[in-house]
Structures are given as structure tokens and as C-alpha cells.
Design a protein around this motif. Structure first.
Motif, short mmCIF file in Angstrom:
data_model
loop_
_atom_site.label_atom_id
_atom_site.label_comp_id
_atom_site.label_asym_id
_atom_site.label_seq_id
_atom_site.Cartn_x
_atom_site.Cartn_y
_atom_site.Cartn_z
N SER A 158 0.84 -1.19 0.00
CA SER A 158 0.00 0.00 0.00
C SER A 158 0.88 1.24 0.00
N SER A 159 0.26 2.38 -0.27
CA SER A 159 0.98 3.59 -0.65
C SER A 159 2.09 4.01 0.32
N THR A 160 1.76 4.20 1.58
CA THR A 160 2.76 4.70 2.53
C THR A 160 3.91 3.71 2.69
N ASN B 262 4.88 -3.34 -6.65
CA ASN B 262 3.67 -2.70 -7.15
C ASN B 262 3.00 -1.95 -5.99
N ILE B 263 2.86 -0.63 -6.13
CA ILE B 263 2.32 0.21 -5.05
C ILE B 263 0.88 0.60 -5.39
N ASN B 264 -0.04 0.31 -4.46
CA ASN B 264 -1.45 0.61 -4.68
C ASN B 264 -2.11 0.79 -3.31
N PHE C 210 2.08 -5.96 1.66
CA PHE C 210 2.24 -5.17 2.88
C PHE C 210 1.15 -4.12 2.88
N ILE C 211 0.33 -4.11 3.94
CA ILE C 211 -0.85 -3.26 3.95
C ILE C 211 -0.95 -2.42 5.22
N GLU C 212 -1.71 -1.33 5.09
CA GLU C 212 -1.92 -0.40 6.21
C GLU C 212 -3.29 -0.61 6.86
#
Length: 298
Positions: free
Chosen positions: A100-102, A127-129, A147-149
Motif C-alpha cells: 500500500s501507498s505509505t 507494485n504500489i497501490n 504489505f498493507i496499512e
């Protein structure tokens, strides 16, 4: 036609030595077995490969045509065996990672570069999303690890705590509440610049804000931290982002923090994998590298 590598190796040994007996010694075989393998190769090719001159075998035109091809094939197989038996073999190839983005922009991008500089036969395809897109990538097997927020409740996904982060409420430096500690009700009804739907930052903040009845009013929505920061600099409203993304602007006093009483915005980052997929050695090496590189405690 079923030519074997063993037949080609025996053929090359006979061609180099000129004698079946010496080739047999080189191959650690009996002379009859060597002679039989050579005869079988000639039968499969429907061509004689040697001419007998005294007690020696000399390549004929057909054998001379085959020798460089046989040697090349043997060398190719030796290269394959060396590649996959060397300690570096498991740390070669491409690792597909989704973040994820951050996490992607502020933690994993620099980690991926450092990892590939150390393990030069590897490539980390990052891949950033947003969080939901990362979950989908893991579910669809287009990413080995994610990897997620935000939260992931899908039963097919293995979720592990990975790193911690802190969100900050911020505003334009000229805002009346800039740099102050305020009660949640002081922000009731104010305009906010939010992350897009599906963002872990957005979901986490809204849950915490709603628990305090802050009732944030979304005025704008953007998919990147940079767009949100630019909007706040133009006076579009308040916003909340990871402190990882705000360090430069806060140090330059281009943005200011608002401390909201009772609003706890420390959140957990997560590492996710599909339960039916075992991690490769490359994936595990990257994970351990990130823990050291980013000083992640478990």
C-alpha cells in the motif's frame, strides 16, 4: 528419437580420447557399456560417427558435425546444475511484492533497492497501490507477499503484524488550530482532504474519528499523499497522513500538526500472504533483510 545427455557425454569422451576403453575410464563405465551407448546413439541418429584407424576411433564428417553441438549441450547442462546448486541460486530471480501507498513509497522502495544491490541476481518488482488492491494481488497470486496499512479479513489470507506507524492530523501553518492541542469537538464539521476509498489510512482515521464523534466532512479525495499535502498547503482543509510522509514538510514549517485529545492514531502495518502458497527462499530473504534494514522489532 530419444538422445540422452549420457550418450552425448560418452560420444564426446570417445571423440576426445580416440578409444572406447579410455572413454570408459573417463566416464567411470565398463567398456561394453560405453560401446553399447555409442552404438545406440549412432542407431538413433542413423549415422556412423567414427572411422576406425588402427586401434583408434577418429571422427568422420558426421561426427565432426555433432561434436560442437554435443559439447555445447553438455556445457549448458553443467551451467544449469551449477546455477541451481550454488548458494546464490535461491536468491536469484524476480520477487513480486505489492504494498500500500505509505509502506511502498516510504519503506519498501528503498528496501528493495538496497536488497537488489546486495543480491545482484535478484529483482524486486514492487507494485504500489491501496490496501484493497494489495489484498487482491495476493489473492490472485500476482504478488507473493503484500504489505498493507488496513485490515484484511479474508480467510484465505495469512495476516501477520509487521511494523508500526503513527498518523498525524495536519493543516496549513496559518490555520487557527495549527500547532495546538484541541478537543475532538473543535474539529466537528470541518472540511477534510481524504485518501480515496480502499485506503488503509482513510479507514483507520475514519474509525477513530467516528468513535469520538468528530464527523469529518470530506471535501476532496486523492489517491496519493503528495496530492493531499498540496491541497492542504492551498488551504483546502485538514488532513491525516502517516508521519513518514510529512517529515520534510513539517521540518520546513510548510505544514503544521494539530494534536487532538483522545485521538489515538498509532496503527499496525501488516504482512500478508496467501495461505495456500509457501514463501520462496527469495521472499523470506527479502523479509529478513527488510527487518534489519528498517529496524523492525517483532
Amino acid at each position: 528419437m530419444r538422445i540422452t545427455l549420457k550418450q552425448l557425454a560418452i560420444f564426446e569422451a570417445v571423440a576426445r580420447s580416440g578409444q572406447v576403453a579410455r572413454a570408459a575410464e573417463m566416464m567411470n563405465l565398463s567398456a561394453p557399456a560405453t560401446s553399447m551407448a555409442l552404438a545406440e546413439l549412432e542407431k538413433q541418429l542413423e549415422a556412423r560417427l567414427f572411422e576406425r584407424v588402427g586401434n583408434r576411433l577418429r571422427l568422420n564428417a558426421q561426427g565432426s558435425l555433432l561434436l560442437p553441438l554435443a559439447t555445447e549441450a553438455i556445457h549448458k547442462v553443467e551451467q544449469i546444475e551449477h546455477l541451481f546448486s550454488s548458494p546464490e541460486a535461491e536468491l536469484s530471480g524476480t520477487l513480486n511484492v505489492a504494498a500500500s501507498s505509505t509502506i511502498g513509497n516510504y519503506l519498501l522502495a528503498k528496501s528493495a533497492v538496497a536488497f537488489c544491490q546486495q543480491y545482484t541476481s535478484s529483482l524486486v518488482d514492487l507494485n504500489i497501490n491501496n490496501t484493497q488492491a494489495v489484498i487482491n494481488a495476493v489473492l490472485e497470486f500476482s504478488a507473493e507477499v503484500g504489505f498493507i496499512e488496513g485490515q484484511c479479513l479474508d480467510s484465505r489470507i495469512k495476516v501477520e503484524a509487521w511494523h508500526k506507524d503513527k498518523l498525524l492530523v495536519f493543516c496549513h501553518p496559518a490555520h487557527p488550530l495549527a500547532g495546538q492541542r484541541v478537543e475532538p469537538k473543535a474539529l466537528t464539521g470541518m472540511s477534510w482532504v481524504m485518501r480515496e476509498a480502499g485506503s488503509g489510512t482513510r479507514d483507520y482515521f475514519l474509525n477513530a474519528a467516528n468513535a469520538l464523534d468528530m464527523q469529518p466532512q470530506e471535501k476532496f479525495s486523492f489517491s496519493t499523499p503528495d496530492a493531499i499535502k498540496q491541497a492542504v498547503k492551498l488551504g483546502a482543509g485538514l488532513a491525516v497522513l502517516s508521519e513518514l510522509t510529512l517529515e520534510k514538510e513539517l521540518s520546513r514549517k510548510e505544514l503544521a500538526v494539530i494534536d487532538v485529545t483522545g485521538l489515538t492514531l498509532e496503527r499496525q502495518f501488516y504482512r500478508i500472504r496467501h495461505k495456500s502458497r509457501n514463501p520462496t527462499a527469495l521472499c523470506e530473504a527479502f523479509d529478513h533483510f527488510c527487518q534489519r534494514f528498517l529496524n523492525i522489532d517483532h
